[in-house]
Design a protein around this motif. Structure first.
Motif, short mmCIF file in Angstrom:
data_model
loop_
_atom_site.label_atom_id
_atom_site.label_comp_id
_atom_site.label_asym_id
_atom_site.label_seq_id
_atom_site.Cartn_x
_atom_site.Cartn_y
_atom_site.Cartn_z
N THR A 1 0.87 -1.17 0.00
CA THR A 1 0.00 0.00 0.00
C THR A 1 0.91 1.22 0.00
O THR A 1 2.00 1.19 0.56
N PHE A 2 0.48 2.27 -0.63
CA PHE A 2 1.28 3.48 -0.78
C PHE A 2 0.62 4.66 -0.09
O PHE A 2 0.65 5.77 -0.60
N ASP A 3 0.04 4.40 1.06
CA ASP A 3 -0.58 5.47 1.83
C ASP A 3 0.51 6.40 2.32
O ASP A 3 1.53 5.96 2.84
N VAL A 4 0.30 7.67 2.15
CA VAL A 4 1.26 8.67 2.58
C VAL A 4 0.67 9.39 3.78
O VAL A 4 -0.53 9.66 3.82
N LYS A 5 1.51 9.69 4.77
CA LYS A 5 1.04 10.41 5.94
C LYS A 5 0.41 11.73 5.51
O LYS A 5 0.93 12.41 4.64
N PRO A 6 -0.68 12.12 6.17
CA PRO A 6 -1.25 13.43 5.88
C PRO A 6 -0.22 14.52 6.18
O PRO A 6 0.58 14.39 7.10
N LEU A 7 -0.25 15.58 5.42
CA LEU A 7 0.72 16.66 5.55
C LEU A 7 0.70 17.28 6.94
O LEU A 7 1.74 17.61 7.48
N LYS A 8 -0.46 17.38 7.55
CA LYS A 8 -0.57 17.98 8.89
C LYS A 8 0.27 17.20 9.90
O LYS A 8 0.96 17.79 10.73
N GLU A 9 0.23 15.86 9.83
CA GLU A 9 1.04 15.04 10.75
C GLU A 9 2.52 15.33 10.56
O GLU A 9 3.26 15.49 11.53
N SER A 10 2.96 15.39 9.33
CA SER A 10 4.37 15.67 9.04
C SER A 10 4.75 17.07 9.53
O SER A 10 5.84 17.25 10.09
N ASP B 1 3.29 18.82 11.96
CA ASP B 1 3.28 18.82 13.42
C ASP B 1 4.57 18.21 13.97
O ASP B 1 5.15 18.72 14.93
N MET B 2 5.02 17.12 13.34
CA MET B 2 6.26 16.47 13.77
C MET B 2 7.45 17.41 13.55
O MET B 2 8.31 17.55 14.42
N MET B 3 7.49 18.08 12.42
CA MET B 3 8.58 19.02 12.12
C MET B 3 8.56 20.19 13.11
O MET B 3 9.61 20.60 13.61
N LYS B 4 7.38 20.70 13.43
CA LYS B 4 7.25 21.80 14.39
C LYS B 4 7.80 21.38 15.74
O LYS B 4 8.54 22.14 16.39
N LEU B 5 7.47 20.17 16.17
CA LEU B 5 7.97 19.66 17.45
C LEU B 5 9.49 19.57 17.44
O LEU B 5 10.15 19.96 18.40
N GLN B 6 10.05 19.07 16.35
CA GLN B 6 11.51 18.97 16.25
C GLN B 6 12.17 20.35 16.31
O GLN B 6 13.20 20.52 16.96
N PHE B 7 11.59 21.34 15.64
CA PHE B 7 12.13 22.71 15.68
C PHE B 7 12.06 23.29 17.09
O PHE B 7 12.98 23.97 17.54
N GLU B 8 10.95 23.05 17.77
CA GLU B 8 10.80 23.55 19.14
C GLU B 8 11.85 22.95 20.07
O GLU B 8 12.43 23.66 20.90
N VAL B 9 12.12 21.66 19.93
CA VAL B 9 13.14 21.00 20.75
C VAL B 9 14.52 21.60 20.45
O VAL B 9 15.30 21.90 21.36
N GLN B 10 14.82 21.82 19.17
CA GLN B 10 16.10 22.42 18.80
C GLN B 10 16.21 23.85 19.32
O GLN B 10 17.28 24.26 19.78
N LEU B 11 15.13 24.60 19.27
CA LEU B 11 15.13 25.98 19.77
C LEU B 11 15.41 26.00 21.27
O LEU B 11 16.21 26.81 21.75
N GLU B 12 14.78 25.10 22.01
CA GLU B 12 15.03 25.02 23.46
C GLU B 12 16.51 24.71 23.74
O GLU B 12 17.12 25.32 24.61
#
Length: 179
Positions: free
Chosen positions: A136-145, A147-158
């Protein structure tokens, strides 16, 4: 198929391969008849189950878009105007490009729809060739990706903020020691 030293051999044990294609998994898409490379995982943007097709933004030059357009008469392709896709090497039909469609298929207009029954996938990480119809070639919804990127940026900023504070404290301490 599996890579064994200098040759590719058929792999019969499907238990080695997950049925779901990971959106990060690197693979190439091949014509099932002649193994010509038709695309890769970078061009895949999902799948449309009602047409049993892989959605691709881009394909290789070995995918030929038919000059003639056809009108779908029945099923999911009813009232759609499309061109067939063929493998340049063996001339096998490998999919379609929809030019005009009712609203139910509007989101796939101008995308390459590779028919899963006519495609094989070579999975790099496992050195394994499998039928596209088994994945199956289901791709994660863009919002999930996002949100994950935002969380990673916040951790790096801290982390950067903590480092900045430590550097400032070290600078003040070293100035006091010098005096």
């Amino acid at each position: 198929m599996e890579f064994d030293e200098s040759r590719i051999m058929k792999q019969t044990k499907s238990s080695k391969m997950s049925k779901e294609a990971d959106h990060k998994q690197r693979m190439t898409l091949h014509c099932r008849h002649c193994n010509t490379v038709l695309g890769d995982s970078h061009g895949i943007c999902g799948e449309i189950k009602c047409l049993d097709s892989i959605l691709c933004l881009r394909v290789t030059d070995d995918v030929v878009v038919s000059a003639s357009m056809e009108l779908g008469q029945k099923g999911e392709m009813a009232k759609c105007i499309y061109s067939s896709l063929e493998c340049r090497v063996c001339c096998s039909a490998v999919g379609k490009v929809i030019h005009s469609a009712p609203s139910r298929l509007a989101m796939v207009r101008s995308l390459f729809l590779l028919n899963k029954a006519n495609i094989s996938c070579y999975i790099f990480k496992r050195s394994l060739m499998v039928k596209a119809s088994t994945l199956t070639f289901d791709v994660k919804p863009l919002k999930e990706s996002m949100d994950m990127m935002k969380l990673q940026f916040e951790v790096q900023l801290e982390e950067m903020t903590r480092i900045k504070i430590r550097l400032a404290e070290t600078s003040v301490t070293s100035k006091l020691v010098k005096k």
